[in-house]
Scaffold this motif. Structure first.
Motif, PDB file in Angstrom:
ATOM      1  N   GLY A   2      23.612  47.387 101.476  1.00  0.00           N
ATOM      2  CA  GLY A   2      25.048  47.253 101.347  1.00  0.00           C
ATOM      3  C   GLY A   2      25.432  45.947 100.676  1.00  0.00           C
ATOM      4  N   PRO A   3      26.710  45.812 100.327  1.00  0.00           N
ATOM      5  CA  PRO A   3      27.190  44.605  99.657  1.00  0.00           C
ATOM      6  C   PRO A   3      26.951  43.330 100.471  1.00  0.00           C
ATOM      7  N   SER A   4      26.987  43.418 101.808  1.00  0.00           N
ATOM      8  CA  SER A   4      26.789  42.223 102.620  1.00  0.00           C
ATOM      9  C   SER A   4      25.392  41.654 102.443  1.00  0.00           C
ATOM     10  N   ILE A   5      24.401  42.504 102.215  1.00  0.00           N
ATOM     11  CA  ILE A   5      23.035  42.042 101.987  1.00  0.00           C
ATOM     12  C   ILE A   5      22.881  41.559 100.547  1.00  0.00           C
ATOM     13  N   GLU A   6      23.360  42.354  99.623  1.00  0.00           N
ATOM     14  CA  GLU A   6      23.191  42.032  98.206  1.00  0.00           C
ATOM     15  C   GLU A   6      23.902  40.748  97.793  1.00  0.00           C
ATOM     16  N   LEU A   7      25.037  40.459  98.407  1.00  0.00           N
ATOM     17  CA  LEU A   7      25.834  39.309  98.005  1.00  0.00           C
ATOM     18  C   LEU A   7      25.699  38.105  98.938  1.00  0.00           C
ATOM     19  N   SER A   8      24.811  38.205  99.914  1.00  0.00           N
ATOM     20  CA  SER A   8      24.675  37.088 100.844  1.00  0.00           C
ATOM     21  C   SER A   8      24.253  35.839 100.083  1.00  0.00           C
ATOM     22  N   PRO A   9      24.732  34.682 100.456  1.00  0.00           N
ATOM     23  CA  PRO A   9      25.428  34.351 101.706  1.00  0.00           C
ATOM     24  C   PRO A   9      26.945  34.526 101.669  1.00  0.00           C
ATOM     25  N   VAL A  10      27.483  35.152 100.638  1.00  0.00           N
ATOM     26  CA  VAL A  10      28.921  35.448 100.613  1.00  0.00           C
ATOM     27  C   VAL A  10      29.211  36.458 101.708  1.00  0.00           C
ATOM     28  N   ARG A  11      30.266  36.218 102.482  1.00  0.00           N
ATOM     29  CA  ARG A  11      30.631  37.143 103.566  1.00  0.00           C
ATOM     30  C   ARG A  11      31.485  38.281 103.010  1.00  0.00           C
ATOM     31  N   ILE A  12      31.178  39.502 103.433  1.00  0.00           N
ATOM     32  CA  ILE A  12      31.916  40.690 103.000  1.00  0.00           C
ATOM     33  C   ILE A  12      32.452  41.381 104.249  1.00  0.00           C
ATOM     34  N   ASN A  13      33.769  41.475 104.370  1.00  0.00           N
ATOM     35  CA  ASN A  13      34.424  42.130 105.492  1.00  0.00           C
ATOM     36  C   ASN A  13      35.610  42.923 104.967  1.00  0.00           C
ATOM     37  N   ALA A  14      36.128  43.802 105.810  1.00  0.00           N
ATOM     38  CA  ALA A  14      37.299  44.599 105.430  1.00  0.00           C
ATOM     39  C   ALA A  14      38.149  44.869 106.662  1.00  0.00           C
ATOM     40  N   VAL A  15      39.421  45.160 106.434  1.00  0.00           N
ATOM     41  CA  VAL A  15      40.336  45.567 107.496  1.00  0.00           C
ATOM     42  C   VAL A  15      40.768  46.991 107.205  1.00  0.00           C
ATOM     43  N   SER A  16      40.702  47.834 108.233  1.00  0.00           N
ATOM     44  CA  SER A  16      41.170  49.209 108.135  1.00  0.00           C
ATOM     45  C   SER A  16      42.433  49.317 108.984  1.00  0.00           C
ATOM     46  N   PRO A  17      43.613  49.165 108.369  1.00  0.00           N
ATOM     47  CA  PRO A  17      44.849  49.166 109.153  1.00  0.00           C
ATOM     48  C   PRO A  17      45.300  50.568 109.530  1.00  0.00           C
ATOM     49  N   GLY A  18      45.981  50.633 110.657  1.00  0.00           N
ATOM     50  CA  GLY A  18      46.607  51.879 111.076  1.00  0.00           C
ATOM     51  C   GLY A  18      48.014  51.951 110.511  1.00  0.00           C
ATOM     52  N   PHE A  19      48.831  52.779 111.146  1.00  0.00           N
ATOM     53  CA  PHE A  19      50.214  52.922 110.700  1.00  0.00           C
ATOM     54  C   PHE A  19      51.001  51.652 111.004  1.00  0.00           C
ATOM     55  N   VAL A  20      51.813  51.246 110.033  1.00  0.00           N
ATOM     56  CA  VAL A  20      52.708  50.100 110.213  1.00  0.00           C
ATOM     57  C   VAL A  20      54.121  50.658 110.278  1.00  0.00           C
ATOM     58  N   ALA A  21      54.912  50.114 111.192  1.00  0.00           N
ATOM     59  CA  ALA A  21      56.238  50.643 111.507  1.00  0.00           C
ATOM     60  C   ALA A  21      57.089  50.932 110.270  1.00  0.00           C
ATOM     61  N   PRO A  22      57.406  52.225 110.033  1.00  0.00           N
ATOM     62  CA  PRO A  22      58.337  52.588 108.951  1.00  0.00           C
ATOM     63  C   PRO A  22      59.761  52.661 109.498  1.00  0.00           C
ATOM     64  N   LYS A  23      60.422  53.788 109.360  1.00  0.00           N
ATOM     65  CA  LYS A  23      61.785  53.980 109.851  1.00  0.00           C
ATOM     66  C   LYS A  23      61.768  54.174 111.372  1.00  0.00           C
ATOM     67  N   PRO A  24      62.827  53.710 112.069  1.00  0.00           N
ATOM     68  CA  PRO A  24      62.848  53.759 113.538  1.00  0.00           C
ATOM     69  C   PRO A  24      62.581  55.134 114.158  1.00  0.00           C
ATOM     70  N   LYS A  25      63.161  56.211 113.631  1.00  0.00           N
ATOM     71  CA  LYS A  25      62.963  57.522 114.243  1.00  0.00           C
ATOM     72  C   LYS A  25      61.503  57.969 114.096  1.00  0.00           C
ATOM     73  N   GLN A  26      60.907  57.740 112.933  1.00  0.00           N
ATOM     74  CA  GLN A  26      59.504  58.069 112.729  1.00  0.00           C
ATOM     75  C   GLN A  26      58.630  57.229 113.649  1.00  0.00           C
ATOM     76  N   THR A  27      59.011  55.999 113.859  1.00  0.00           N
ATOM     77  CA  THR A  27      58.240  55.087 114.695  1.00  0.00           C
ATOM     78  C   THR A  27      58.085  55.642 116.096  1.00  0.00           C
ATOM     79  N   GLU A  28      59.153  56.125 116.679  1.00  0.00           N
ATOM     80  CA  GLU A  28      59.112  56.641 118.049  1.00  0.00           C
ATOM     81  C   GLU A  28      58.160  57.818 118.175  1.00  0.00           C
ATOM     82  N   GLU A  29      58.237  58.762 117.268  1.00  0.00           N
ATOM     83  CA  GLU A  29      57.389  59.951 117.332  1.00  0.00           C
ATOM     84  C   GLU A  29      55.911  59.607 117.155  1.00  0.00           C
TER      85      GLU A  29
END
Length: 72
Positions: A2-29
């Motif tokens: 993987g990239p973490s091995i190939e590019l070491s010692p550079v650190r490789i990380n990622a964030v997998s975000p979930g849903f971020v609050a859109p409109k209020p009615k959609q938010t509740e559901e």
């Protein structure tokens, strides 16, 4: 290899975000379906990135910040 091995010692990380609050009615559901009972805020996702940026011994990691959506 993987990239973490190939590019070491550079650190490789990622964030997998979930849903971020859109409109209020959609938010509740959508929020009812999550274990934390709320959608993410922009700040929640930013804190995930900050975590990875400030922990120099973390590499090759995908941080899931989704309020438990993968569990539901």
């Amino acid at each position: 290899m993987g990239p973490s091995i190939e590019l070491s010692p550079v650190r490789i990380n990622a964030v997998s975000p979930g849903f971020v609050a859109p409109k209020p009615k959609q938010t509740e559901e959508m929020a009812k379906k999550l274990p934390l009972k709320r959608l993410g805020e922009v700040e929640d996702i930013a804190k995930a990135y900050m975590y990875l940026m400030t922990h120099p011994y973390t590499t090759g990691h995908v941080l899931v910040a989704d309020g438990g959506a993968l569990l539901a």
